[in-house]
Design a protein around this motif. Structure first.
Motif, PDB file in Angstrom:
ATOM      1  N   ALA A 421       0.857  -1.200  -0.049  1.00  0.00           N
ATOM      2  CA  ALA A 421       0.045  -0.082  -0.129  1.00  0.00           C
ATOM      3  C   ALA A 421       0.989   1.428  -0.134  1.00  0.00           C
ATOM      4  CB  ALA A 421      -0.933   0.100   1.307  1.00  0.00           C
ATOM      5  N   ALA A 422       2.108   1.169   0.507  1.00  0.00           N
ATOM      6  CA  ALA A 422       2.856   2.257   0.622  1.00  0.00           C
ATOM      7  C   ALA A 422       3.530   2.625  -0.795  1.00  0.00           C
ATOM      8  CB  ALA A 422       4.170   2.166   1.665  1.00  0.00           C
ATOM      9  N   ARG A 423       3.580   1.639  -1.517  1.00  0.00           N
ATOM     10  CA  ARG A 423       4.328   1.572  -2.861  1.00  0.00           C
ATOM     11  C   ARG A 423       3.155   2.166  -3.660  1.00  0.00           C
ATOM     12  NH1 ARG A 423       8.676   1.258  -0.681  1.00  0.00           N
ATOM     13  NH2 ARG A 423       8.579   3.493  -1.143  1.00  0.00           N
ATOM     14  N   CYS A 424       2.105   1.962  -3.434  1.00  0.00           N
ATOM     15  CA  CYS A 424       0.869   2.527  -4.100  1.00  0.00           C
ATOM     16  C   CYS A 424       0.588   4.000  -3.874  1.00  0.00           C
ATOM     17  CB  CYS A 424      -0.526   1.506  -3.771  1.00  0.00           C
ATOM     18  SG  CYS A 424      -0.612  -0.202  -4.294  1.00  0.00           S
ATOM     19  N   VAL A 425       0.665   4.300  -2.613  1.00  0.00           N
ATOM     20  CA  VAL A 425       0.742   5.910  -2.288  1.00  0.00           C
ATOM     21  C   VAL A 425       1.722   6.709  -3.130  1.00  0.00           C
ATOM     22  CG1 VAL A 425       1.010   7.619  -0.643  1.00  0.00           C
ATOM     23  CG2 VAL A 425      -0.478   5.413  -0.269  1.00  0.00           C
ATOM     24  N   ASP A 426       3.018   5.974  -3.329  1.00  0.00           N
ATOM     25  CA  ASP A 426       3.946   6.548  -4.077  1.00  0.00           C
ATOM     26  C   ASP A 426       3.303   6.635  -5.454  1.00  0.00           C
ATOM     27  OD1 ASP A 426       5.798   6.729  -2.159  1.00  0.00           O
ATOM     28  OD2 ASP A 426       7.061   4.938  -2.830  1.00  0.00           O
ATOM     29  N   PHE A 492      -5.880  -3.841   1.346  1.00  0.00           N
ATOM     30  CA  PHE A 492      -5.529  -4.204   0.091  1.00  0.00           C
ATOM     31  C   PHE A 492      -6.468  -3.631  -1.000  1.00  0.00           C
ATOM     32  CE2 PHE A 492      -7.814  -6.948  -3.024  1.00  0.00           C
ATOM     33  CZ  PHE A 492      -6.795  -7.179  -3.760  1.00  0.00           C
ATOM     34  N   HIS A 493      -7.669  -3.322  -0.432  1.00  0.00           N
ATOM     35  CA  HIS A 493      -8.625  -2.863  -1.448  1.00  0.00           C
ATOM     36  C   HIS A 493      -8.486  -1.062  -1.317  1.00  0.00           C
ATOM     37  CE1 HIS A 493     -11.282  -6.095  -2.732  1.00  0.00           C
ATOM     38  NE2 HIS A 493     -11.189  -6.503  -1.227  1.00  0.00           N
ATOM     39  N   PHE A 494      -7.916  -0.621  -0.208  1.00  0.00           N
ATOM     40  CA  PHE A 494      -7.472   0.580  -0.365  1.00  0.00           C
ATOM     41  C   PHE A 494      -6.423   1.028  -1.470  1.00  0.00           C
ATOM     42  CE2 PHE A 494      -4.194   3.500   1.190  1.00  0.00           C
ATOM     43  CZ  PHE A 494      -4.625   4.732   1.280  1.00  0.00           C
TER      44      PHE A 494
END
Length: 594
Positions: A421-426, A492-494
């Motif tokens: 999720a941290a990489r997705c925020v990136d 996961f869904h976030f």
């Protein structure tokens, strides 16, 4: 020699494409082989076919090889269960099957993400100076608040000593007189360091109330993804031997109680007021210097923690200790409870960067062998994800995991999705001026990492209870236990939502519809889990609000928008943080989208 082709035949034959251009005889999809490009062999559709919106045709030979490999690993496959194997959601994802080969996850994308956050482009403090620079941030903002709000604290107590104090094994003079009605000790052991007491620090009645609230309420929230419960069990035991850690613990406990002061009994609050630190509280006086009573108590302990840090950071053993690592995250948690929605200019966001400096200087990460350092790192990353998402910046961590998905326990899988999720925020907050094909490829890698994680989950991540989808556009409760696994599914869904709404779409109507189906599925799960937990527990206080907020970002139906807004408001009434400005922000987003 007779069978060799003649020179003329060689000239007439078309040149054979080199293998460097992707010609493969036994593997790869037929579409890529016809196009003579390299196939990454991702199933059910390879990356090049997804990117070009082409049908991915798999040869019979490849299917036979997959079947042979599946037979060889059948014993291992039986232990891996899909999350959706026993629950029918409104969307059935073709990429999730009940039989998953763990070999597929030997080199999953989340082990290969680009690690170039903004923190790498700026100078980092040296390992020795990181704690001091973090403290200077705290002290600077604390002194500013003393002047701004006329808090009445002595700012001179926040200055650091100019020279280190030798670490001699003398009796500890740093046990604060305010912690305990006297300084009686429970044993006569010699302390191992001048900043640590070998004897348990005695607590008065008020401090005991705060300690119990921390152990029973605040600690379990921080321990959501930690089965060893370091925050609720281990850190309190360290705190009764270290004044700074103890005061930071009491500060965060009092600040959390202040958020929930209307649910506390009046007798509990009055007992705290009777012997609170700092100026005496008068009966019937609702506020002190603009703060309610519990907030004033919390603020007092917070400033006393900073005073302790200023006096003891120059001990080298303290600046590298588990106690200071635990103190940093408790201070950060106090500031999270105290943020009041001011993320852009608030101290919390800047101080998270200081915590990163200390974590980096000590080489702490999500796979550290020391349990406290590992638990603190995950708690810090969860806070940083939320601030980064709201601030539109990249997360601060530059660490990446070394262990494969197939090597992780169920509890470790729950924490791994926090990292993804941290990489997705990136990705969501990264520079969007990149070439569209690069952005699409980055998004595909992240979606593949999320899918790999989702496919390998054991049955404990499946719902225990779930009502069938209603005929209306509302949502149905979904119960997943334990709470950490429910929170992991929400995370996961976030993460999937924020990738999908930030990834360019160039695949036509079919790809757009598939993306919308995935978004609808994520909204369904987030809201269903929130309905089951939002009115009963505080454990998911870090996850529920951010997941619901993300769900609201991709909903167009007014009926669903109203349902999400109601769920989010109920959740915030339980957690009391983040601030209710989230509701206004979500409504503004919908208004701007119309």
């Amino acid at each position: 020699m007779a069978d060799q082709p003649t020179v003329a035949n060689k000239r007439n034959r078309k040149p054979r494409p080199s293998r460097a251009r992707g010609l493969r005889t036994t593997t790869g999809c037929l579409t890529c082989r016809k196009r003579r490009i390299k196939c990454d062999e991702t199933k059910p559709r390879c990356g090049p076919c997804v990117k070009s919106a082409k049908e991915c045709e798999v040869s019979a030979g490849a299917n036979n090889q997959d079947e042979a490999r599946s037979t060889e690993s059948n014993a291992t496959q039986r232990s891996v269960v899909s999350t959706t194997a026993s629950f029918r959601s409104p969307i059935t994802r073709q990429s999730i099957t009940s039989d998953v080969d763990p070999l597929l996850f030997a080199n999953t994308p989340e082990l290969r993400f680009d690690l170039s956050p903004l923190t790498l482009t700026t100078s980092l403090p040296s390992p020795n100076s990181a704690p001091f620079q973090w403290y200077d941030l705290l002290a600077e903002d604390a002194i500013s608040n003393i002047h701004k709000h006329n808090l009445g604290f002595d700012e001179l107590c926040l200055s650091r000593r100019q020279s280190p104090v030798p670490e001699t094994p003398e009796l500890n003079p740093l046990i604060d007189a305010q912690l305990g009605t006297d300084n009686r000790i429970l044993s006569t052991e010699i302390p191992v360091a001048p900043w640590k007491s070998a004897d348990r620090i005695l607590l008065n009645d008020n401090e005991l109330i705060l300690l119990q609230h921390y152990v029973e309420v605040v600690g379990p929230m921080l321990d959501l993804f930690d089965p060893l419960r370091h925050f609720a069990i281990v850190i309190p035991r360290l705190a009764v031997h270290n004044v700074g850690l103890l005061k930071s613990l009491l500060a965060v406990s009092a600040r959390h109680m202040a958020l929930h002061r209307d649910t506390l009994s009046r007798s509990a609050e009055s007992s705290l007021d009777a012997h609170s630190p700092g100026p005496p509280m008068l009966d019937g006086v609702p506020e002190v210097n603009g703060l309610n009573r519990l907030s004033h108590i919390a603020t007092q302990y917070y400033y006393e923690t900073l005073q302790y840090l200023g006096q003891n950071l120059l001990y080298p053993s303290y600046s590298r200790s588990s106690e200071i690592i635990a103190t940093t995250i408790l201070i950060s948690t106090y500031e999270m409870f105290d943020s009041e929605g001011s993320y852009s200019n608030g101290a919390w966001e800047r101080h998270l960067r200081g915590v990163f400096w200390i974590q980096r200087s000590q080489d702490n990460n999500g796979e550290s062998k020391d349990g406290i350092r590992r638990a603190v790192w995950w708690a810090w990353v969860r806070q940083d994800i939320w601030v980064a998402f709201r601030e539109g910046r990249r997360v601060l961590t530059i660490w990446h995991p070394k262990r494969r998905l197939s090597d992780l326990t169920p509890d470790e899988l729950a924490t791994r999705v926090v990292y993804i999720a941290a990489r997705c925020v990136d990705f969501a907050t990264n520079d969007k001026s990149y070439d569209l094909s690069i952005r699409i490829e980055q998004g595909d890698r992240l979606l593949q990492a999320l899918d790999d994680w989702h496919r390998i989950l054991p049955s404990s991540f499946q719902p225990i209870y779930a009502l069938p989808p209603p005929d209306s556009e509302l949502f149905s409760p979904i119960w997943i236990h334990p709470p950490s696994h429910a929170a992991a599914i929400q995370m996961f869904h976030f993460a999937r939502i924020i990738v999908l709404i930030n990834q360019p779409c160039m695949g036509g109507t079919g790809v757009f519809r598939q993306r919308q189906r995935l978004l609808d599925e994520s909204v369904y799960y987030i809201c269903g889990i929130a309905m089951m937990h939002q009115g009963k527990e505080l454990l998911s206080a870090f996850v529920n609000p951010q997941a619901l907020y993300a769900a609201g970002l991709c909903v167009q139906s007014p009926v669903k928008q109203s349902a999400i807004l109601e769920l989010l408001e109920k959740t915030l009434n339980v957690t009391r943080f983040p601030p209710k400005t989230l509701l206004r922000d979500l409504e503004n987003h919908w208004r701007n989208e119309t």
